[in-house]
Motif scaffolding. Structure first.
Motif, PDB file in Angstrom:
ATOM      1  N   HIS A  46       0.825  -1.217   0.000  1.00 43.87           N
ATOM      2  CA  HIS A  46       0.000   0.000   0.000  1.00 43.87           C
ATOM      3  C   HIS A  46       0.860   1.268   0.000  1.00 43.87           C
ATOM      4  CE1 HIS A  46      -3.967  -1.788   0.380  1.00 43.87           C
ATOM      5  NE2 HIS A  46      -3.450  -2.655   1.229  1.00 43.87           N
ATOM      6  N   THR A 130       6.357  -4.620  10.200  1.00 41.57           N
ATOM      7  CA  THR A 130       5.301  -3.762  10.752  1.00 41.57           C
ATOM      8  C   THR A 130       4.567  -4.490  11.878  1.00 41.57           C
ATOM      9  OG1 THR A 130       5.030  -2.753   8.585  1.00 41.57           O
ATOM     10  CG2 THR A 130       3.253  -2.401  10.164  1.00 41.57           C
ATOM     11  N   ALA A 150      -8.737  -5.482   9.943  1.00 37.77           N
ATOM     12  CA  ALA A 150      -8.019  -6.001   8.769  1.00 37.77           C
ATOM     13  C   ALA A 150      -7.145  -7.194   9.163  1.00 37.77           C
ATOM     14  CB  ALA A 150      -7.162  -4.909   8.113  1.00 37.77           C
ATOM     15  N   GLY A 153      -5.456  -9.340   6.614  1.00 36.09           N
ATOM     16  CA  GLY A 153      -4.537  -8.671   5.692  1.00 36.09           C
ATOM     17  C   GLY A 153      -3.105  -9.117   5.929  1.00 36.09           C
ATOM     18  N   ALA A 154      -2.205  -8.578   5.122  1.00 32.33           N
ATOM     19  CA  ALA A 154      -0.793  -8.981   5.209  1.00 32.33           C
ATOM     20  C   ALA A 154      -0.220  -8.673   6.585  1.00 32.33           C
ATOM     21  CB  ALA A 154      -0.005  -8.258   4.118  1.00 32.33           C
ATOM     22  N   VAL A 155      -0.457  -7.458   7.083  1.00 29.91           N
ATOM     23  CA  VAL A 155       0.052  -7.082   8.404  1.00 29.91           C
ATOM     24  C   VAL A 155      -0.786  -7.762   9.490  1.00 29.91           C
ATOM     25  CG1 VAL A 155       0.438  -5.169  10.010  1.00 29.91           C
ATOM     26  CG2 VAL A 155       0.866  -4.838   7.568  1.00 29.91           C
ATOM     27  N   SER A 175     -13.660 -10.208   6.672  1.00 27.18           N
ATOM     28  CA  SER A 175     -14.964 -10.429   6.035  1.00 27.18           C
ATOM     29  C   SER A 175     -14.902 -11.639   5.111  1.00 27.18           C
ATOM     30  CB  SER A 175     -15.422  -9.181   5.276  1.00 27.18           C
ATOM     31  OG  SER A 175     -14.655  -8.989   4.120  1.00 27.18           O
ATOM     32  N   ARG A 178     -12.232 -14.901   4.439  1.00 27.89           N
ATOM     33  CA  ARG A 178     -10.963 -14.569   5.101  1.00 27.89           C
ATOM     34  C   ARG A 178     -11.016 -14.789   6.620  1.00 27.89           C
ATOM     35  NH1 ARG A 178     -10.806 -10.646   0.979  1.00 27.89           N
ATOM     36  NH2 ARG A 178     -11.904  -9.124   2.257  1.00 27.89           N
ATOM     37  N   ARG A 193     -17.214  -8.735   9.582  1.00 27.57           N
ATOM     38  CA  ARG A 193     -17.791  -7.379   9.544  1.00 27.57           C
ATOM     39  C   ARG A 193     -18.868  -7.248   8.470  1.00 27.57           C
ATOM     40  NH1 ARG A 193     -15.504  -3.751   5.677  1.00 27.57           N
ATOM     41  NH2 ARG A 193     -13.928  -4.790   4.424  1.00 27.57           N
ATOM     42  N   ILE A 218      -7.457   1.193   9.147  1.00 25.21           N
ATOM     43  CA  ILE A 218      -8.528   1.599   8.226  1.00 25.21           C
ATOM     44  C   ILE A 218      -8.713   3.111   8.226  1.00 25.21           C
ATOM     45  CG2 ILE A 218     -10.912   1.170   7.511  1.00 25.21           C
ATOM     46  CD1 ILE A 218      -9.099  -1.326   7.529  1.00 25.21           C
ATOM     47  N   TYR A 239      -2.427   2.841  12.318  1.00 24.67           N
ATOM     48  CA  TYR A 239      -1.200   2.634  11.521  1.00 24.67           C
ATOM     49  C   TYR A 239      -1.468   2.635  10.020  1.00 24.67           C
ATOM     50  CZ  TYR A 239      -2.312  -2.376  11.003  1.00 24.67           C
ATOM     51  OH  TYR A 239      -2.910  -3.582  10.703  1.00 24.67           O
ATOM     52  N   LEU A 242      -6.576   3.244   5.139  1.00 19.77           N
ATOM     53  CA  LEU A 242      -7.143   2.593   3.953  1.00 19.77           C
ATOM     54  C   LEU A 242      -8.440   3.241   3.484  1.00 19.77           C
ATOM     55  CD1 LEU A 242      -6.537  -1.234   4.557  1.00 19.77           C
ATOM     56  CD2 LEU A 242      -5.616   0.183   2.717  1.00 19.77           C
ATOM     57  N   PHE A 264       1.455   4.733  14.725  1.00 20.43           N
ATOM     58  CA  PHE A 264       2.672   3.928  14.572  1.00 20.43           C
ATOM     59  C   PHE A 264       3.318   4.235  13.227  1.00 20.43           C
ATOM     60  CE2 PHE A 264       4.650  -0.046  13.058  1.00 20.43           C
ATOM     61  CZ  PHE A 264       5.626  -0.173  14.022  1.00 20.43           C
TER      62      PHE A 264
HETATM   63  N1  LIG Z   1       2.626   2.311   9.537  1.00 26.93           N
HETATM   64  C1  LIG Z   1       3.335   1.379   8.892  1.00 26.93           C
HETATM   65  O1  LIG Z   1       4.512   1.222   9.114  1.00 26.93           O
HETATM   66  C2  LIG Z   1       2.653   0.475   7.903  1.00 26.93           C
HETATM   67  C3  LIG Z   1       3.383  -0.573   7.314  1.00 26.93           C
HETATM   68  C4  LIG Z   1       2.708  -1.463   6.457  1.00 26.93           C
HETATM   69  C5  LIG Z   1       1.357  -1.247   6.160  1.00 26.93           C
HETATM   70  N2  LIG Z   1       0.728  -0.170   6.714  1.00 26.93           N
HETATM   71  C6  LIG Z   1      -0.687   0.082   6.424  1.00 26.93           C
HETATM   72  O2  LIG Z   1      -1.447  -0.963   6.961  1.00 26.93           O
HETATM   73  C7  LIG Z   1      -2.634  -1.101   6.222  1.00 26.93           C
HETATM   74  C8  LIG Z   1      -2.889  -2.571   5.914  1.00 26.93           C
HETATM   75  O3  LIG Z   1      -1.883  -3.057   5.054  1.00 26.93           O
HETATM   76  P1  LIG Z   1      -1.951  -4.578   4.556  1.00 26.93           P
HETATM   77  O4  LIG Z   1      -0.817  -4.741   3.593  1.00 26.93           O
HETATM   78  O5  LIG Z   1      -2.069  -5.497   5.732  1.00 26.93           O
HETATM   79  O6  LIG Z   1      -3.336  -4.536   3.764  1.00 26.93           O
HETATM   80  P2  LIG Z   1      -4.126  -5.711   3.022  1.00 26.93           P
HETATM   81  O7  LIG Z   1      -3.388  -7.003   3.051  1.00 26.93           O
HETATM   82  O8  LIG Z   1      -4.536  -5.166   1.703  1.00 26.93           O
HETATM   83  O9  LIG Z   1      -5.437  -5.870   3.928  1.00 26.93           O
HETATM   84  C9  LIG Z   1      -6.364  -4.838   4.027  1.00 26.93           C
HETATM   85  C10 LIG Z   1      -7.717  -5.376   4.547  1.00 26.93           C
HETATM   86  O10 LIG Z   1      -8.405  -4.307   5.192  1.00 26.93           O
HETATM   87  C11 LIG Z   1      -9.778  -4.649   5.243  1.00 26.93           C
HETATM   88  N3  LIG Z   1     -10.559  -3.446   4.960  1.00 26.93           N
HETATM   89  C12 LIG Z   1     -10.510  -2.659   3.852  1.00 26.93           C
HETATM   90  N4  LIG Z   1     -11.384  -1.634   3.953  1.00 26.93           N
HETATM   91  C13 LIG Z   1     -11.977  -1.752   5.161  1.00 26.93           C
HETATM   92  C14 LIG Z   1     -12.972  -0.995   5.853  1.00 26.93           C
HETATM   93  N5  LIG Z   1     -13.543   0.115   5.319  1.00 26.93           N
HETATM   94  N6  LIG Z   1     -13.352  -1.419   7.091  1.00 26.93           N
HETATM   95  C15 LIG Z   1     -12.794  -2.513   7.643  1.00 26.93           C
HETATM   96  N7  LIG Z   1     -11.849  -3.300   7.034  1.00 26.93           N
HETATM   97  C16 LIG Z   1     -11.453  -2.905   5.800  1.00 26.93           C
HETATM   98  C17 LIG Z   1     -10.027  -5.738   4.184  1.00 26.93           C
HETATM   99  O11 LIG Z   1     -10.173  -7.010   4.849  1.00 26.93           O
HETATM  100  P3  LIG Z   1     -11.580  -7.685   5.210  1.00 26.93           P
HETATM  101  O12 LIG Z   1     -12.549  -7.373   4.094  1.00 26.93           O
HETATM  102  O13 LIG Z   1     -11.277  -9.132   5.353  1.00 26.93           O
HETATM  103  O14 LIG Z   1     -12.012  -7.029   6.508  1.00 26.93           O
HETATM  104  C18 LIG Z   1      -8.687  -5.789   3.449  1.00 26.93           C
HETATM  105  O15 LIG Z   1      -8.383  -7.055   2.954  1.00 26.93           O
HETATM  106  C19 LIG Z   1      -2.498  -0.176   5.003  1.00 26.93           C
HETATM  107  O16 LIG Z   1      -3.175   1.038   5.279  1.00 26.93           O
HETATM  108  C20 LIG Z   1      -1.017   0.091   4.941  1.00 26.93           C
HETATM  109  O17 LIG Z   1      -0.720   1.335   4.330  1.00 26.93           O
HETATM  110  C21 LIG Z   1       1.336   0.681   7.573  1.00 26.93           C
END
Ligand SMILES: NC(=O)c1ccc[n+]([C@@H]2O[C@H](COP(=O)([O-])OP(=O)(O)OC[C@H]3O[C@@H](n4cnc5c(N)ncnc54)[C@H](OP(=O)(O)O)[C@@H]3O)[C@@H](O)[C@H]2O)c1
Length: 268
Positions: A46, A130, A150, A153-155, A175, A178, A193, A218, A239, A242, A264
């Motif tokens: 992302h 992360t 989430a 998700g990956a994190v 959801s 998953r 959810r 989110i 953190y 989205l 974070f």
């Molecule tokens: N601060 C940092 O250092 C850092 C580092 C890495 C990533 N991040 C951030 O962490 C976030 C997640 O990254 P990721 O790679 O784990 O993402 P990911 O694998 O794409 O997973 C995101 C999941 O969020 C859920 N989602 C999306 N919209 C939503 C909503 N409106 N309400 C509730 N759930 C929702 C969905 O899962 P479900 O439909 O199954 O609920 C989606 O699959 C991103 O914003 C990324 O930028 C931050």
């Protein structure tokens, strides 16, 4: 002295995937402690898409070489490097990973365990680092309850596993199909959810005691719910954004439970 060249993807201006152009550049000779890697796969997470669109919290000047994480095989090593040619490695935080090869300090490369594919290795480093940082950002004792948005998700999935492994009672939110992956990662409860009201479900699963920590990537869509689900002296760990940025924080919203909110960064 110049040596092999590489093809490398560069974002030439802010925008969508159409702003990425592939160019060629020569690579310098290896310095002591450096490694030449043949890239097998690059992870595009992302943050990567936000940087390319020009909307990330950290501004990167254009043009820049795309991709920060990836995996591949060691081709050649400089003096003082213990890694052997042929070793499968992965990395995070090396700019220009979306390329046919790269030169990196050996200290930035991690040998990839046999059980993981090169594709796995390209998308795990940033999410794993992360999740590891998030799991330490707020003190949670064994038996404490944490809510993870989430969670599939990956994190999220790695965060669930790390917290559960420490004895934290994790409630994961996902959801559809998953939810099974979140359960397999070690969550005590999983809320779908798509079919349940998250606020009511958390109240029921915690018998009204709510959560010592809420991990929320989110942002706008979930901020108010996350705050409401904090137990006294609980902490909301934001953190990601989205669904858009969270609103300005009003300390009066934290008053009734002496709650905390932190953001974070991933690096501190
Ligand atoms: N601060 C940092 O250092 C850092 C580092 C890495 C990533 N991040 C951030 O962490 C976030 C997640 O990254 P990721 O790679 O784990 O993402 P990911 O694998 O794409 O997973 C995101 C999941 O969020 C859920 N989602 C999306 N919209 C939503 C909503 N409106 N309400 C509730 N759930 C929702 C969905 O899962 P479900 O439909 O199954 O609920 C989606 O699959 C991103 O914003 C990324 O930028 C931050």
């Amino acid at each position: 002295m110049l040596r092999v060249g590489r093809r490398v993807a560069r974002a030439v201006r802010p925008g969508g995937p159409e702003v990425v152009e592939v160019g060629f550049e020569e690579l310098p000779a290896l310095a002591d402690g450096e490694v030449l890697v043949d890239v097998a796969a690059a992870g595009l997470n992302h943050a990567e898409t936000l940087i390319r669109s020009g909307s990330y919290v950290v501004r990167v000047p254009f043009p820049y070489a795309v991709g920060g994480e990836g995996s591949g095989r060691v081709r050649e090593v400089g003096r003082g490097v213990a890694l052997q040619p042929g070793t499968r490695v992965c990395w995070g935080a090396i700019p220009g990973s979306c390329a046919t090869s790269l030169v990196a300090p050996a200290a930035m490369l991690v040998p990839l365990p046999d059980a993981l594919s090169l594709d796995d290795g390209a998308c795990l480093p940033v999410a794993g680092l992360t999740a590891g940082g998030l799991a330490r950002v707020w003190p949670l004792e064994s038996g404490a309850t944490a809510l993870v948005w989430a969670a599939a998700g990956a994190v999220g999935r790695m965060l669930v596993a790390l917290l559960a492994n420490r004895g934290v009672r994790v409630i994961g939110i996902a959801s559809g199909r998953r939810v099974e992956g979140v359960r397999a990662a070690g969550a005590a409860h999983v809320i779908d959810r798509a079919v349940e009201d998250v606020g009511e479900a958390v109240l029921a699963r915690t018998e009204g005691r709510l959560c010592a920590a809420v991990f929320d990537p989110i942002g706008a869509a979930t901020y108010q719910t996350s705050l409401r689900l904090l137990a006294p002296r609980g902490c909301l760990i934001s953190y990601g954004e989205l669904s858009g940025p969270i609103p300005p924080i009003d300390p009066r919203d934290l008053f009734d439970r002496s709650a905390f909110v932190t953001r974070f960064s991933g690096t501190r």
